[in-house]
Scaffold this active site. Structure first.
Site, short mmCIF file in Angstrom:
data_model
loop_
_atom_site.label_atom_id
_atom_site.label_comp_id
_atom_site.label_asym_id
_atom_site.label_seq_id
_atom_site.Cartn_x
_atom_site.Cartn_y
_atom_site.Cartn_z
N GLU A 74 0.85 -1.19 0.00
CA GLU A 74 0.00 0.00 0.00
C GLU A 74 0.89 1.25 0.00
O GLU A 74 2.03 1.21 0.47
CB GLU A 74 -0.92 -0.07 1.24
CG GLU A 74 -1.80 1.10 1.51
CD GLU A 74 -2.82 1.43 0.43
OE1 GLU A 74 -2.40 1.63 -0.72
OE2 GLU A 74 -4.01 1.56 0.76
N ASP A 75 0.37 2.32 -0.55
CA ASP A 75 1.18 3.54 -0.61
C ASP A 75 1.32 4.22 0.74
O ASP A 75 2.41 4.56 1.17
CB ASP A 75 0.62 4.53 -1.66
CG ASP A 75 -0.87 4.81 -1.49
OD1 ASP A 75 -1.51 4.30 -0.54
OD2 ASP A 75 -1.44 5.56 -2.33
N PHE A 92 -0.41 16.54 3.21
CA PHE A 92 -0.86 15.79 2.03
C PHE A 92 0.29 15.70 1.05
O PHE A 92 0.80 16.71 0.57
CB PHE A 92 -2.08 16.44 1.40
CG PHE A 92 -2.77 15.51 0.45
CD1 PHE A 92 -3.66 14.55 0.92
CD2 PHE A 92 -2.50 15.54 -0.91
CE1 PHE A 92 -4.27 13.65 0.05
CE2 PHE A 92 -3.11 14.65 -1.79
CZ PHE A 92 -4.00 13.71 -1.30
N ARG A 152 1.29 11.34 -9.99
CA ARG A 152 1.66 9.95 -9.68
C ARG A 152 3.02 9.57 -10.25
O ARG A 152 3.69 8.68 -9.76
CB ARG A 152 0.61 8.97 -10.24
CG ARG A 152 -0.73 9.03 -9.54
CD ARG A 152 -1.54 7.80 -9.94
NE ARG A 152 -2.96 7.93 -9.64
CZ ARG A 152 -3.51 7.65 -8.46
NH1 ARG A 152 -2.76 7.25 -7.47
NH2 ARG A 152 -4.80 7.79 -8.27
N ASP A 194 -1.32 10.53 -5.59
CA ASP A 194 -1.89 11.58 -6.44
C ASP A 194 -2.61 12.65 -5.63
O ASP A 194 -2.98 12.46 -4.48
CB ASP A 194 -2.91 10.97 -7.40
CG ASP A 194 -4.21 10.60 -6.67
OD1 ASP A 194 -4.14 9.88 -5.66
OD2 ASP A 194 -5.29 11.05 -7.10
N ASP A 233 -3.07 6.19 6.55
CA ASP A 233 -3.45 7.51 7.05
C ASP A 233 -4.40 7.28 8.24
O ASP A 233 -3.94 7.01 9.35
CB ASP A 233 -4.09 8.25 5.87
CG ASP A 233 -4.40 9.70 6.16
OD1 ASP A 233 -3.81 10.28 7.08
OD2 ASP A 233 -5.26 10.27 5.45
P1 IMP Z 1 -6.85 5.79 5.00
O1 IMP Z 1 -7.99 4.85 4.80
O2 IMP Z 1 -7.29 7.08 5.61
O3 IMP Z 1 -5.70 5.20 5.75
O4 IMP Z 1 -6.40 6.24 3.57
C1 IMP Z 1 -5.51 5.58 2.83
C2 IMP Z 1 -5.56 6.00 1.39
O5 IMP Z 1 -5.81 7.40 1.23
C3 IMP Z 1 -4.22 5.75 0.79
O6 IMP Z 1 -4.17 4.49 0.22
C4 IMP Z 1 -4.10 6.86 -0.24
O7 IMP Z 1 -4.62 6.41 -1.47
C5 IMP Z 1 -4.95 7.98 0.28
N1 IMP Z 1 -4.12 9.02 0.96
C6 IMP Z 1 -4.01 9.24 2.29
N2 IMP Z 1 -3.15 10.25 2.56
C7 IMP Z 1 -2.70 10.67 1.35
C8 IMP Z 1 -1.76 11.69 0.95
O8 IMP Z 1 -1.15 12.43 1.74
N3 IMP Z 1 -1.57 11.81 -0.39
C9 IMP Z 1 -2.20 11.03 -1.31
N4 IMP Z 1 -3.06 10.07 -0.97
C10 IMP Z 1 -3.32 9.89 0.34
MG MG Z 2 -3.99 3.85 -1.70
#
Ligand code: IMP
Ligand code: MG
Length: 168
Positions: A92-93, A145, A158, A152, A96
Site C-alpha cells: 500500500e502507498d 498531504f 503519480r 496523487d 493515514d
Molecule cells: P486511510 O484509509 O485514511 O488510511 O487512507 C488511505 C488511502 O488514502 C491511501 O491508500 C491513499 O490512497 C490515500 N491518501 C491518504 N493520505 C494521502 C496523501 O497524503 N496523499 C495522497 N493520498 C493519500
Molecule cells: Mg492507496
C-alpha cells in the site's frame, strides 16, 4: 512542489524493506498491490527482492478528488487469483486513518492466506483512527498531504520519482 523524500532516499529504503520482507518470507511471497497509489512502490520493491515473487492487483475506492478520507471503502477491482495458503504481503502507498487497510486486511484474511503482512511506503500516525498492524513501514511522516511516487492529488503527480508536498 516542495520535496519531502528524494528518489535516492526512497530507493535506498525500498532496498532495505525488500531485504526485511525476504528474511520473513524465505519460501517466496505473493504481493497484493493496492491500485493505483502503490504501483511504483510495488514495482521497485519487486525488483529489489530476490527469491520468488508473484503478484496481483486490487483496487479500492478512495478519496475521489479531495484530500480527506470518507472512511467508506469499496472493492472496485478484485484479485485475479486465489490467495488461499499463500504468504501474502499487501503493498500500500500510505496508511493515514487506517480505515482502508483494516478493511482490506479483513477481507483478505477471510480468504485463508497462510500468512498476511502489510507493507506501506508511508505512515501518517497523527491521523490514525483505528489500530491497524503494518509490519513494514518505509517512512513515518507528519500530517501533510503528499504526492508523487504513485500518490496523487486529483490523479495528478503519480509519475514523480520523488515524494513532495503540494504547496499551492
Ligand atoms: P486511510 O484509509 O485514511 O488510511 O487512507 C488511505 C488511502 O488514502 C491511501 O491508500 C491513499 O490512497 C490515500 N491518501 C491518504 N493520505 C494521502 C496523501 O497524503 N496523499 C495522497 N493520498 C493519500
Ligand atoms: Mg492507496
Amino acid at each position: 512542489m516542495q520535496a519531502l523524500l528524494s528518489s535516492d532516499q526512497i530507493q535506498s529504503r525500498v532496498r532495505t524493506l525488500a531485504q526485511e520482507i525476504k528474511a520473513d518470507h524465505p519460501d517466496g511471497v505473493h504481493f497484493v498491490c493496492v491500485l493505483k497509489g502503490a504501483f511504483m512502490f510495488m514495482s521497485d520493491l519487486a525488483r529489489a527482492m530476490d527469491g520468488e515473487v508473484t503478484l496481483d492487483f486490487m483496487a479500492l475506492s478512495s478519496y475521489g478528488s479531495g484530500t480527506k478520507s470518507s472512511g467508506q471503502v469499496q472493492v472496485l477491482k478484485d484479485l485475479g487469483t486465489s490467495i488461499e495458503g499463500r504468504d501474502v504481503v499487501i503493498i500500500e502507498d500510505i496508511v493515514d486513518t487506517g480505515l482502508t487497510l483494516i478493511y482490506l486486511q479483513e477481507i483478505l484474511l477471510a480468504r485463508s492466506p497462510r500468512t498476511l503482512r502489510t507493507a506501506c511506503l508511508l505512515s501518517k500516525p497523527a491521523r490514525r483512527k483505528v489500530n491497524v498492524k503494518v509490519e513494514y513501514i518505509g517512512f513515518t511522516i507528519e500530517d501533510k498531504f503528499v504526492v508523487g511516487y504513485g500518490l496523487d492529488y486529483a490523479e495528478r503527480y503519480r509519475n514523480l520519482p520523488y515524494i513532495g508536498v503540494v504547496t499551492s
